[in-house]
Enzyme design. Structure first.
Site, short mmCIF file in Angstrom:
data_model
loop_
_atom_site.label_atom_id
_atom_site.label_comp_id
_atom_site.label_asym_id
_atom_site.label_seq_id
_atom_site.Cartn_x
_atom_site.Cartn_y
_atom_site.Cartn_z
N LYS A 1 0.04 2.87 4.19
CA LYS A 1 0.73 3.65 3.36
C LYS A 1 0.45 3.22 1.73
CE LYS A 1 5.28 3.89 1.00
NZ LYS A 1 4.43 4.00 -0.03
N GLY B 1 3.36 -6.11 -3.48
CA GLY B 1 4.25 -5.38 -4.17
C GLY B 1 5.29 -6.01 -4.84
N SER B 2 6.65 -5.64 -4.85
CA SER B 2 7.33 -6.35 -5.44
C SER B 2 8.24 -7.37 -4.58
CB SER B 2 8.62 -5.35 -5.98
OG SER B 2 9.38 -4.95 -4.82
N GLY C 1 9.24 -7.05 -0.72
CA GLY C 1 8.45 -8.14 0.10
C GLY C 1 9.65 -8.80 1.00
N GLU D 1 2.30 -10.49 -0.40
CA GLU D 1 1.72 -10.86 -2.07
C GLU D 1 2.59 -10.19 -3.17
OE1 GLU D 1 -0.18 -13.01 -3.77
OE2 GLU D 1 -0.87 -13.00 -1.93
N CYS E 1 -0.41 -8.93 -10.97
CA CYS E 1 0.47 -9.92 -10.70
C CYS E 1 0.03 -11.23 -10.91
CB CYS E 1 0.73 -9.93 -9.09
SG CYS E 1 -0.60 -10.15 -8.15
N GLN F 1 8.22 2.00 -15.47
CA GLN F 1 7.83 0.93 -15.86
C GLN F 1 8.03 0.61 -17.35
OE1 GLN F 1 6.83 -1.92 -13.77
NE2 GLN F 1 6.99 -2.81 -15.78
N GLU G 1 9.53 -11.59 -13.92
CA GLU G 1 8.16 -10.74 -13.95
C GLU G 1 8.65 -9.56 -14.64
OE1 GLU G 1 6.02 -9.36 -10.49
OE2 GLU G 1 4.49 -9.92 -11.29
C1 UN1 Z 1 -6.85 -9.77 -10.16
O1 UN1 Z 1 -6.41 -10.47 -10.91
O2 UN1 Z 1 -8.13 -9.78 -10.42
O3 UN1 Z 1 -1.33 -7.09 -7.75
C2 UN1 Z 1 -6.48 -9.34 -8.87
C3 UN1 Z 1 -2.11 -7.88 -8.34
C4 UN1 Z 1 -3.02 -8.85 -7.40
C5 UN1 Z 1 -4.43 -8.79 -7.93
C6 UN1 Z 1 -5.01 -9.30 -8.84
N1 UN1 Z 1 -2.77 -8.69 -6.24
O4 UN1 Z 1 -2.20 -8.11 -9.53
#
Ligand code: UN1
Length: 477
Positions: free
Chosen positions: A171, A224-225, A229, A246, A280, A327, A379
């Site tokens: 998804k 994601g967020s 998560g 992540e 992120c 956003q 964030e």
């Molecule tokens: C990067 O900084 O090259 O969602 C990758 C994100 C990370 C990927 C960053 N999972 O921003």
């Protein structure tokens, strides 16, 4: 306009549900995409389950060949897919083409890994017994990806999942289905057997929820967020499945008195503002020691004046638009919060209009921020960064680590002593010395600590830890 359908059990299916809009030109509809419902998700999961026994035993040459073909096609179409990415997400065309190349490299890398599957043969501690340790695929993997890396993140989850013999229900973020649809189409045509890879586009509340509720998935990998998560984690504990998360970051970039000013300013501008701060791994806390503070702020402000915020597809654009209205509201709300908290707005903070209607926000820099302010703790995920003044290295390190997150941590210094100490003591999964906090290689582990990540690392050979399960077999000689 062609309707891009879902792929379930090897068949394209579904009617149009969502349009994706170009954030650089909100009059432009990029494409039409089918929206899956709960029944579609159930069908996709059943198809992936049915395809698993054969695919999990497929030959490594077959997996290698399909992954390699996919990588080659993505690379050959980098301009076209990069333009699609820039249109649906809003990062600049060079950034988008770079990300597309990265996706191709990831497929190439895992095509190679398929040929390097290995185990260990050890003697038992008991006489006349042999021990073999092998890795087996996990099963049906749910893949849920965010909008900010529409091609690279799907690639770095899909490629290892297939390489190690898993089947997939995927998804993508509903804001950016275009690149994901393209990857699935490429893999389908590259010869993946029916049901190995299923695409279910649509809303998190429908498609994502149906995936979380399924007892069939053996693992879910999610980027994601933090909020979503947690829901992935809770549902996974409930169903006893493996999960990999992540999530956010509040990445520090420390600048010491002895830093090369040009290097520090380049790293900070890139970390905080490239890709519109929507990474992120972006740095939103610039932690600067007092001896260089004023010079650094002056030089960074000068640099920001040279960055063009404009249509992602226009040449000369350094910073594309924010991804969508929601956003943008988050970003401008945080800019207001920063002002009210007493940080000083040193640059930006304003919306700008361009030839095409889009979500254009100036890169925004606060100074005189403290690490306790909300703009330093939460964030934002936009082109907004704050400078936090500190006395010395020790205070800089303490402030850098004083955050609920721990993804990437940067330092600009010419001191080997401080760089070495920082590499050892930064509480983060990734440390960058004289480099931006964002922008990572495709062949080495990616991931963080604390509130940023959970579970095994992604990418490189470390990806095997999530996408396989280890078997230990004993044989009497
Ligand atoms: C990067 O900084 O090259 O969602 C990758 C994100 C990370 C990927 C960053 N999972 O921003």
């Amino acid at each position: 306009m062609t309707i891009h359908q879902n792929l379930i059990a090897g068949e394209w299916t579904g009617t149009a549900g969502t349009e994706n809009i170009n954030p650089s030109d909100t009059n432009e509809v990029v494409g039409l995409y089918a929206s899956a419902n709960a029944q579609d998700v159930a069908d996709a999961i059943a198809a992936a389950k049915a395809a698993f026994p054969a695919w999990s035993r497929s030959g490594i040459l077959e997996r290698h060949t399909i992954l390699k073909k996919a990588g080659e096609e993505i690379l050959a179409r980098k301009e076209e897919l990069g333009a699609l990415l820039a249109r649906e997400e809003g990062k600049t065309l060079p950034e988008a083409i770079g990300e597309t190349i990265r996706a191709a490299q990831i497929f190439e890398f895992f095509a190679g890994e398929a040929l390097r599957l290995s185990g260990e043969v050890l003697p038992s501690v008991r006489p006349n017994i042999g021990v073999e340790i092998t890795r087996e695929p996990l099963g049906v993997i749910g893949i849920i990806t965010p909008w900010n890396f529409p091609i690279a993140i799907p690639a770095w989850k899909i490629a290892p999942a297939l390489c190690y013999g898993n089947t997939i229900v995927f998804k993508p973020a509903d804001l950016v289905p275009g690149c994901s649809w393209a990857i699935v189409d490429i893999l389908h045509r590259a010869g993946l057997p029916k049901g190995v890879m299923n695409l279910v586009m649509g809303k998190g509340s429908v498609v994502g929820q149906a995936m979380l509720d399924s007892p069939v998935l053996s693992g879910i990998t999610f980027t994601g967020s933090v909020g979503t998560g947690k829901r992935v984690a809770l549902s996974s504990v409930e169903h006893g499945r493996k999960y990999q998360l992540e999530m956010g970051g509040k990445n520090p970039m420390v600048v010491l008195d002895d830093a090369d000013l040009t290097v520090a300013v380049e790293a900070a501008a890139n970390s905080a503002f490239f890709s519109t701060g929507q990474r992120c791994t972006a740095s939103s806390r610039l932690i600067v020691t007092e001896g260089i503070h004023d010079k650094f702020v002056a030089a960074l402000t000068e640099k920001l004046k040279t960055l063009n915020v404009d249509n992602a597809l226009k040449s000369g654009t350094h910073i594309g638009p924010v991804v969508d209205a929601k956003q943008l509201k988050t970003d401008t709300d945080y800019i207001e919060i920063g002002r009210q908290e007493g940080a000083k707005l040193a640059f930006g903070g304003e919306l700008v209009s361009r030839d095409t209607p889009g979500f254009y926000l100036q890169p925004t820099l606060f100074t005189e921020a403290t690490n306790q302010m909300r703009i330093s703790r939460e964030e934002i995920f936009g082109p907004v960064a704050s400078v936090i003044r500190v006395r010395d290295y020790d205070e800089a390190l303490a402030v850098a680590n004083d955050t609920p997150f721990g993804l990437s941590s940067g330092i600009a210094t010419t001191s080997l002593k401080h760089a070495t100490h920082f590499k050892r003591n930064a509480e983060a999964g990734m440390v960058m010395v004289n480099l931006p906090t964002a922008g990572v290689d495709f062949h080495v582990p990616f991931g963080g600590r604390k509130g940023s990540s959970f579970g095994p690392r992604e990418q490189g050979k470390y990806a095997a830890e999530f996408f396989t399960t280890v078997k230990t077999a004993y044989t009497l000689a």
